[in-house]
Write a protein that holds these residues in place. Structure first.
Motif, PDB file in Angstrom:
ATOM      1  N   ASP A   1       1.227   8.071  -6.057  1.00 48.33           N
ATOM      2  CA  ASP A   1       0.202   9.109  -6.166  1.00 48.33           C
ATOM      3  C   ASP A   1       0.556  10.372  -5.398  1.00 48.33           C
ATOM      4  O   ASP A   1      -0.247  11.318  -5.365  1.00 48.33           O
ATOM      5  CB  ASP A   1      -1.132   8.565  -5.645  1.00 48.33           C
ATOM      6  CG  ASP A   1      -1.683   7.450  -6.518  1.00 48.33           C
ATOM      7  OD1 ASP A   1      -1.330   7.432  -7.724  1.00 48.33           O
ATOM      8  OD2 ASP A   1      -2.429   6.595  -5.995  1.00 48.33           O
ATOM      9  N   GLN A   2       1.704  10.390  -4.714  1.00 45.50           N
ATOM     10  CA  GLN A   2       2.093  11.572  -3.938  1.00 45.50           C
ATOM     11  C   GLN A   2       3.510  12.007  -4.344  1.00 45.50           C
ATOM     12  O   GLN A   2       4.461  11.884  -3.561  1.00 45.50           O
ATOM     13  CB  GLN A   2       2.049  11.249  -2.440  1.00 45.50           C
ATOM     14  CG  GLN A   2       0.678  10.821  -1.936  1.00 45.50           C
ATOM     15  CD  GLN A   2       0.673  10.420  -0.475  1.00 45.50           C
ATOM     16  OE1 GLN A   2       1.217  11.137   0.371  1.00 45.50           O
ATOM     17  NE2 GLN A   2       0.059   9.285  -0.169  1.00 45.50           N
TER      18      GLN A   2
ATOM     19  N   HIS B   1       2.023   9.540   2.809  1.00 41.63           N
ATOM     20  CA  HIS B   1       0.965   8.989   3.664  1.00 41.63           C
ATOM     21  C   HIS B   1       0.466   7.691   3.052  1.00 41.63           C
ATOM     22  O   HIS B   1       0.478   7.513   1.835  1.00 41.63           O
ATOM     23  CB  HIS B   1      -0.193   9.983   3.783  1.00 41.63           C
ATOM     24  CG  HIS B   1       0.188  11.237   4.494  1.00 41.63           C
ATOM     25  ND1 HIS B   1       0.115  11.378   5.854  1.00 41.63           N
ATOM     26  CD2 HIS B   1       0.662  12.428   4.005  1.00 41.63           C
ATOM     27  CE1 HIS B   1       0.520  12.603   6.192  1.00 41.63           C
ATOM     28  NE2 HIS B   1       0.851  13.257   5.093  1.00 41.63           N
ATOM     29  N   GLY B   2       0.009   6.781   3.909  1.00 43.19           N
ATOM     30  CA  GLY B   2      -0.466   5.494   3.410  1.00 43.19           C
ATOM     31  C   GLY B   2      -0.902   4.589   4.544  1.00 43.19           C
ATOM     32  O   GLY B   2      -1.241   5.063   5.638  1.00 43.19           O
TER      33      GLY B   2
ATOM     34  N   GLY C   1       0.804  -1.210   0.000  1.00 42.49           N
ATOM     35  CA  GLY C   1       0.000   0.000   0.000  1.00 42.49           C
ATOM     36  C   GLY C   1       0.839   1.263   0.000  1.00 42.49           C
ATOM     37  O   GLY C   1       0.493   2.258  -0.661  1.00 42.49           O
ATOM     38  N   SER C   2       1.940   1.247   0.738  1.00 42.22           N
ATOM     39  CA  SER C   2       2.817   2.426   0.744  1.00 42.22           C
ATOM     40  C   SER C   2       3.457   2.650  -0.615  1.00 42.22           C
ATOM     41  O   SER C   2       3.666   3.798  -1.041  1.00 42.22           O
ATOM     42  CB  SER C   2       3.902   2.257   1.813  1.00 42.22           C
ATOM     43  OG  SER C   2       3.320   2.170   3.101  1.00 42.22           O
TER      44      SER C   2
ATOM     45  N   ALA D   1       0.806   4.259  -2.673  1.00 42.81           N
ATOM     46  CA  ALA D   1       0.571   5.619  -2.194  1.00 42.81           C
ATOM     47  C   ALA D   1       1.696   6.555  -2.630  1.00 42.81           C
ATOM     48  O   ALA D   1       1.458   7.732  -2.962  1.00 42.81           O
ATOM     49  CB  ALA D   1       0.443   5.617  -0.670  1.00 42.81           C
TER      50      ALA D   1
END
Length: 408
Positions: free
Chosen positions: A55-56, A105-106, A48-49, A52
């Motif tokens: 996308d950041q 963030h994630g 997931g990180s 994330a």
């Protein structure tokens, strides 16, 4: 939900650390579940990180240090059974370092949620609330005031809507943990109550069997003891009377063996119907004959209209009379005894009198006869009084309540 298993043996009572509530083999099973759940959390956090971070782009890219922090916060979950508060504090601190370093963030919040859940369920409620509250306050400081002094350069403060979402998420995790903790405490209390009830039933059954064996053996062996003395005394001078004494010993021992076998059969096959009916007041003539063979003349008087008794009351009444007559044979110099049975409304009265005097002959008695009679009466809600009679001798008086259905 692996928090429910695999606790240590030195935890506080009422938790899964308590060995009295831990399922057999739960420690090994809990260790396997703990490793598996930690591995699942690690995969979710790392994957997931990674998504994330894509996308950041404005955040600091995940490098060796970032991945190391993610692995560290997940690895801290392994000893969460043994040190739940320390693990919660450690995962919170590593997560704050991760955010302070400017990484994306994630799902890095997941280890903190798992650690908080474990701490609350383990009973460390106050510490868990303080640590999680401090974690949220520190996150607010990082996201709204200290971000200017931290990487990445040019970072902006977070929206307050995002903070409200995080606060709601934290509250939901803690509320869910409290719900599981309360349900677990109820489960532990119910399990302990069931165990205590099972022990109490076992104790009552042991006491019942002990009373039955005492009553059966005490009376029969007293008769055998008296007749053996008569047989030995008359063996040479009156062989025919000695033969009669031996015949009485044989009959008394056969009856005792039959009743003992009946009690033991109830142990081997619990719940099965007994092979022979339990003795009751209808067997008083046999009891009087046995007492007569021991040299005791018994007269039985009945007052009131006899009515059917429940098996428990009938057995208790028979055993009370049996024990009272046994005590006359053992401890009284009287050779006569009077039994009075009174059928009343809602009660059954028993009275056994002898004229005394008391002797010092023990005949192998255990001293538990009166205690057993009182226990039988108390189990039915009745009473037993035993002591010297007003005109001399000894008297046993029993009052046993009769259930309404017995008088129908």
């Amino acid at each position: 939900m692996d928090e429910l298993y695999g606790r240590r043996c030195d935890g506080p009572p009422g938790t899964a650390d308590d060995p009295s509530v831990r399922p057999p083999g739960g420690r090994r099973r809990g260790a396997r579940v703990r490793w598996l759940s930690t591995a699942v959390v690690t995969v979710c956090v790392l994957a997931g990180s990674g998504f994330a971070a894509a996308d950041q782009p404005e955040r600091r890219p995940l490098g060796i240090a970032g991945w190391a922090l993610l692995l560290a916060v997940c690895a801290l979950l392994l000893p969460r059974r043994r040190w739940p508060v320390a693990v919660l504090a450690g995962t919170s601190a590593v997560t704050l370092v991760y955010f302070a370093a400017g990484y994306p963030h994630g799902p890095v919040f997941i280890p903190v949620a798992v650690a908080a859940f474990t701490a609350v369920v383990a009973g460390h409620r106050r510490a868990a609330w303080w640590i999680v509250g401090g974690f949220w306050v520190c996150h607010v400081l990082l996201a709204h005031w200290l971000y200017r002094h931290l990487p990445p350069a040019g970072d902006r403060d977070a929206s307050w809507g995002q903070e409200l979402v995080i606060a709601a998420w934290v509250s939901a995790v803690l509320a869910g943990s409290e719900l599981v903790r309360v349900k677990r405490e109820i489960w532990v209390r119910q399990r302990r109550e069931r165990a205590a009830a099972a022990r109490r039933r076992a104790d009552e059954e042991r006491l019942r069997i002990a009373r039955e064996l005492h009553d059966v053996l005490a009376h029969s062996i007293s008769v055998i003891n008296v007749q053996a003395g008569v047989g030995l005394a008359l063996l040479d001078s009156d062989p025919e009377q000695a033969r009669t004494a031996l015949t009485t010993i044989k009959a008394a021992s056969k009856e005792a063996l039959g009743e003992v076998r009946q009690v033991l059969d109830s142990l081997r096959t619990p719940g099965d119907a007994p092979r022979a009916p339990a003795p009751g007041l209808d067997r008083l003539p046999e009891l009087a004959d046995q007492a007569a063979s021991a040299g005791l003349t018994v007269t039985v008087r009945t007052d009131g209209t006899p009515f059917p008794l429940s098996p428990g009351t009938d057995l208790a009444a028979f055993r009370v009379v049996q024990e009272a007559l046994t005590n006359v044979v053992r401890h009284s110099g009287s050779r006569t005894a009077r039994v009075r049975i009174a059928y009343g409304t809602g009660s059954l009265g028993l009275r056994v009198d002898d004229d005394g005097p008391a002797t010092r002959t023990e005949a192998g008695g255990s001293g538990n006869g009166l205690a057993g009679m009182r226990e039988r009466a108390a189990a039915l809600g009745g009473t037993i009084e035993a002591g010297p009679a007003p005109g001399g001798g000894f008297r046993v008086v029993a009052d046993l309540p009769v259930q309404p259905r017995e008088t129908m």
